[in-house]
Design a protein around this motif. Structure first.
Motif, PDB file in Angstrom:
ATOM      1  N   ALA A 142     106.079 -39.013   4.379  1.00 29.67           N
ATOM      2  CA  ALA A 142     106.817 -40.143   4.930  1.00 29.67           C
ATOM      3  C   ALA A 142     107.792 -39.721   6.027  1.00 29.67           C
ATOM      4  CB  ALA A 142     107.564 -40.863   3.812  1.00 29.67           C
ATOM      5  N   LEU A 143     108.534 -38.638   5.785  1.00 31.58           N
ATOM      6  CA  LEU A 143     109.599 -38.264   6.703  1.00 31.58           C
ATOM      7  C   LEU A 143     109.139 -37.351   7.831  1.00 31.58           C
ATOM      8  CD1 LEU A 143     112.577 -37.681   4.240  1.00 31.58           C
ATOM      9  CD2 LEU A 143     111.942 -39.750   5.479  1.00 31.58           C
ATOM     10  N   GLY A 144     108.098 -36.580   7.594  1.00 33.64           N
ATOM     11  CA  GLY A 144     107.627 -35.649   8.615  1.00 33.64           C
ATOM     12  C   GLY A 144     107.315 -36.319   9.944  1.00 33.64           C
ATOM     13  N   PRO A 145     106.537 -37.419   9.963  1.00 35.93           N
ATOM     14  CA  PRO A 145     106.251 -38.077  11.247  1.00 35.93           C
ATOM     15  C   PRO A 145     107.497 -38.622  11.949  1.00 35.93           C
ATOM     16  CG  PRO A 145     104.657 -38.742   9.587  1.00 35.93           C
ATOM     17  CD  PRO A 145     105.718 -37.975   8.869  1.00 35.93           C
ATOM     18  N   ALA A 146     108.471 -39.095  11.180  1.00 39.42           N
ATOM     19  CA  ALA A 146     109.699 -39.580  11.804  1.00 39.42           C
ATOM     20  C   ALA A 146     110.417 -38.445  12.531  1.00 39.42           C
ATOM     21  CB  ALA A 146     110.615 -40.211  10.761  1.00 39.42           C
ATOM     22  N   VAL A 147     110.445 -37.266  11.895  1.00 39.90           N
ATOM     23  CA  VAL A 147     111.073 -36.101  12.530  1.00 39.90           C
ATOM     24  C   VAL A 147     110.300 -35.696  13.779  1.00 39.90           C
ATOM     25  CG1 VAL A 147     111.667 -33.673  12.232  1.00 39.90           C
ATOM     26  CG2 VAL A 147     112.059 -35.288  10.364  1.00 39.90           C
ATOM     27  N   ASP A 148     108.980 -35.667  13.680  1.00 40.40           N
ATOM     28  CA  ASP A 148     108.151 -35.199  14.798  1.00 40.40           C
ATOM     29  C   ASP A 148     108.175 -36.148  15.985  1.00 40.40           C
ATOM     30  OD1 ASP A 148     107.421 -33.013  13.305  1.00 40.40           O
ATOM     31  OD2 ASP A 148     105.533 -33.876  12.604  1.00 40.40           O
ATOM     32  N   HIS A 149     108.222 -37.452  15.729  1.00 39.58           N
ATOM     33  CA  HIS A 149     107.964 -38.416  16.796  1.00 39.58           C
ATOM     34  C   HIS A 149     109.158 -39.287  17.198  1.00 39.58           C
ATOM     35  CE1 HIS A 149     103.639 -37.580  16.679  1.00 39.58           C
ATOM     36  NE2 HIS A 149     103.755 -37.575  15.368  1.00 39.58           N
ATOM     37  N   LEU A 150     110.180 -39.423  16.349  1.00 40.94           N
ATOM     38  CA  LEU A 150     111.217 -40.413  16.636  1.00 40.94           C
ATOM     39  C   LEU A 150     112.630 -39.854  16.763  1.00 40.94           C
ATOM     40  CD1 LEU A 150     110.132 -43.395  14.328  1.00 40.94           C
ATOM     41  CD2 LEU A 150     109.431 -42.879  16.674  1.00 40.94           C
ATOM     42  N   LEU A 151     113.006 -38.869  15.963  1.00 40.51           N
ATOM     43  CA  LEU A 151     114.420 -38.493  15.885  1.00 40.51           C
ATOM     44  C   LEU A 151     114.993 -38.024  17.216  1.00 40.51           C
ATOM     45  CD1 LEU A 151     114.937 -36.778  12.419  1.00 40.51           C
ATOM     46  CD2 LEU A 151     114.855 -39.197  13.041  1.00 40.51           C
ATOM     47  N   HIS A 152     114.178 -37.424  18.064  1.00 39.57           N
ATOM     48  CA  HIS A 152     114.692 -36.915  19.339  1.00 39.57           C
ATOM     49  C   HIS A 152     114.831 -37.998  20.410  1.00 39.57           C
ATOM     50  CE1 HIS A 152     110.352 -37.061  19.694  1.00 39.57           C
ATOM     51  NE2 HIS A 152     110.443 -36.937  21.007  1.00 39.57           N
ATOM     52  N   LEU A 153     114.458 -39.234  20.086  1.00 40.24           N
ATOM     53  CA  LEU A 153     114.492 -40.300  21.085  1.00 40.24           C
ATOM     54  C   LEU A 153     115.835 -41.010  21.164  1.00 40.24           C
ATOM     55  CD1 LEU A 153     110.999 -42.010  20.571  1.00 40.24           C
ATOM     56  CD2 LEU A 153     111.626 -40.114  22.060  1.00 40.24           C
ATOM     57  N   TRP A 154     116.756 -40.702  20.266  1.00 40.96           N
ATOM     58  CA  TRP A 154     118.025 -41.436  20.221  1.00 40.96           C
ATOM     59  C   TRP A 154     118.935 -40.996  21.365  1.00 40.96           C
ATOM     60  CZ3 TRP A 154     119.149 -45.630  17.426  1.00 40.96           C
ATOM     61  CH2 TRP A 154     120.468 -46.061  17.397  1.00 40.96           C
ATOM     62  N   MET A 155     118.990 -41.789  22.428  1.00 38.24           N
ATOM     63  CA  MET A 155     119.847 -41.511  23.581  1.00 38.24           C
ATOM     64  C   MET A 155     120.379 -42.818  24.155  1.00 38.24           C
ATOM     65  SD  MET A 155     117.905 -38.494  25.693  1.00 38.24           S
ATOM     66  CE  MET A 155     117.359 -36.991  24.878  1.00 38.24           C
ATOM     67  N   PRO A 156     121.251 -43.512  23.437  1.00 36.22           N
ATOM     68  CA  PRO A 156     121.785 -44.772  23.968  1.00 36.22           C
ATOM     69  C   PRO A 156     122.429 -44.586  25.336  1.00 36.22           C
ATOM     70  CG  PRO A 156     122.440 -44.454  21.681  1.00 36.22           C
ATOM     71  CD  PRO A 156     121.828 -43.169  22.131  1.00 36.22           C
ATOM     72  N   ARG A 157     122.225 -45.544  26.223  1.00 39.04           N
ATOM     73  CA  ARG A 157     122.827 -45.613  27.554  1.00 39.04           C
ATOM     74  C   ARG A 157     122.236 -44.623  28.549  1.00 39.04           C
ATOM     75  NH1 ARG A 157     129.110 -46.813  25.845  1.00 39.04           N
ATOM     76  NH2 ARG A 157     128.835 -46.313  23.670  1.00 39.04           N
ATOM     77  N   ALA A 158     121.261 -43.812  28.133  1.00 40.33           N
ATOM     78  CA  ALA A 158     120.746 -42.777  29.030  1.00 40.33           C
ATOM     79  C   ALA A 158     120.195 -43.367  30.321  1.00 40.33           C
ATOM     80  CB  ALA A 158     119.669 -41.956  28.319  1.00 40.33           C
ATOM     81  N   ARG A 159     119.632 -44.564  30.235  1.00 37.40           N
ATOM     82  CA  ARG A 159     119.046 -45.183  31.432  1.00 37.40           C
ATOM     83  C   ARG A 159     119.724 -46.509  31.766  1.00 37.40           C
ATOM     84  NH1 ARG A 159     114.780 -42.399  33.151  1.00 37.40           N
ATOM     85  NH2 ARG A 159     113.841 -40.916  31.695  1.00 37.40           N
ATOM     86  N   VAL A 160     120.959 -46.648  31.349  1.00 41.01           N
ATOM     87  CA  VAL A 160     121.730 -47.860  31.648  1.00 41.01           C
ATOM     88  C   VAL A 160     122.740 -47.528  32.735  1.00 41.01           C
ATOM     89  CG1 VAL A 160     123.277 -49.616  30.705  1.00 41.01           C
ATOM     90  CG2 VAL A 160     121.446 -48.673  29.291  1.00 41.01           C
ATOM     91  N   THR A 161     122.880 -48.403  33.717  1.00 43.46           N
ATOM     92  CA  THR A 161     123.826 -48.154  34.801  1.00 43.46           C
ATOM     93  C   THR A 161     125.257 -48.113  34.259  1.00 43.46           C
ATOM     94  OG1 THR A 161     123.960 -50.521  35.271  1.00 43.46           O
ATOM     95  CG2 THR A 161     122.330 -49.245  36.492  1.00 43.46           C
TER      96      THR A 161
END
Length: 326
Positions: free
Chosen positions: A260-279
């Motif tokens: 259950a948790l392995g795919p979340a670690v592999d594919h999602l956890l590194h995507l958390w970057m709020p405001r990275a592409r907001v002016t």
């Protein structure tokens, strides 16, 4: 909300965003992402590798001639085009967005189509626009037969999900979310503000904004896409963790936790970057969500729990070996 080069100022800007996990076993690389999002032969896909892999399709236009949704029941006919595009983040999370801008008033009669096409993404009312009722109507969903930008975003999503590059084998279970948004002009001299962010049933979120009139529409839509992406990430990881039965003794080797948790670690956890592409002018609209309910605080707590569980599973066999016999 900065208008196009031709046409009156914008009185209302609305849109809807679909966010989902790309149904492919492996994330698409940057070349595959460009091929995947090539919706038009006359415009290139926008690609960026910093701070994350990001691909944005060209806009497509859908002509509309129908009533606008209005919370007070008013029947305001509008004619023009709705702009839609798709975004792929890290080759893994797909978003489709549709939006339109509307001026405060339009002609009493319908113009020739050519005059609407020179203002892409603009929907003109026939007469005056009751912007407050229409903003509420868009967020509430409107009536059958009213302009529904969500259907346009959904049609683009359906088209992309049939692409031959996708093997229809996602690495984990998830559900798509919908985010409807409406932006109205801020009072003279006031800065942008997030008036309301609502979690509704059926995976629906709504956002109501106030922005200065000179704010570019693309920047407002980009902020809403950023909110939709991170809300989807948080929702998906919360549901993934909640689906695990911890401490029940039914999974002594920890295999179900790892699955259950392995795919979340592999594919999602590194995507958390709020405001990275907001002016920068709109990035501070994230502040209310960070204060309450606290998006990043909840995300960080989930990440720590996930890593703790994986660490426990890693040392589990050794721990069981030294447990005394009953």
């Amino acid at each position: 909300m900065r208008p196009p080069e031709t046409g009156p100022p914008t009185a209302l800007l609305c849109g809807e965003i679909r966010t989902c996990l790309l149904p492919a076993r492996q994330a698409l690389d940057i070349r595959s992402a460009a091929q995947f999002l090539a919706l038009r032969a006359d415009e290139r896909v926008l690609l960026s590798e910093r701070p994350t892999l990001y691909a944005r399709s060209p806009d497509t236009l859908t002509g509309v001639d129908c009533p606008l949704p209005a919370a007070d029941g008013a029947r305001v006919r509008a004619v023009g085009t709705v702009a839609a595009h798709a975004v792929l983040t890290e080759g893994r999370v797909l978003q489709t967005s549709a939006r339109f801008r509307a001026p405060a008033s339009g002609p009493d009669q319908r113009r020739p189509w050519g005059q609407y096409l020179i203002r892409p993404g603009t929907v003109e009312p026939l007469g005056k626009l009751p912007r407050e009722p229409v903003a509420r109507g868009v967020l509430d969903g409107g009536r059958q037969g009213d302009l529904d930008v969500g259907l346009i975003a959904d049609a683009l999503l359906t088209r992309l999900l049939r692409h031959p590059l996708l093997d229809q084998r996602p690495p984990m279970r998830s559900r798509p979310t919908r985010l409807r948004w409406a932006a109205l002009p801020a009072p003279s001299g006031a800065g942008p503000s997030l008036e309301r962010f609502t979690l509704a049933e059926d995976e629906l979120r709504t956002v109501r904004l106030r922005v200065p009139e000179d704010t570019p529409a693309d920047e407002i839509a980009g902020l809403c896409a950023d909110l939709a992406l991170h809300d989807w990430l948080l929702t998906t990881v919360v549901r993934t963790f909640d689906g695990i039965r911890l401490g029940t003794g039914a999974d002594r080797d920890g295999s179900s936790v790892l699955r259950a948790l392995g795919p979340a670690v592999d594919h999602l956890l590194h995507l958390w970057m709020p405001r990275a592409r907001v002016t920068p002018a709109l990035a501070r609209l994230w502040d209310p969500l960070e204060e309450r309910p606290g998006f990043t605080r909840q995300w960080d707590a989930l990440v720590h729990r996930i890593r703790d569980q994986l660490a426990l599973q890693a040392i589990g066999p050794a721990r069981r070996e030294v447990e005394p016999a009953p």
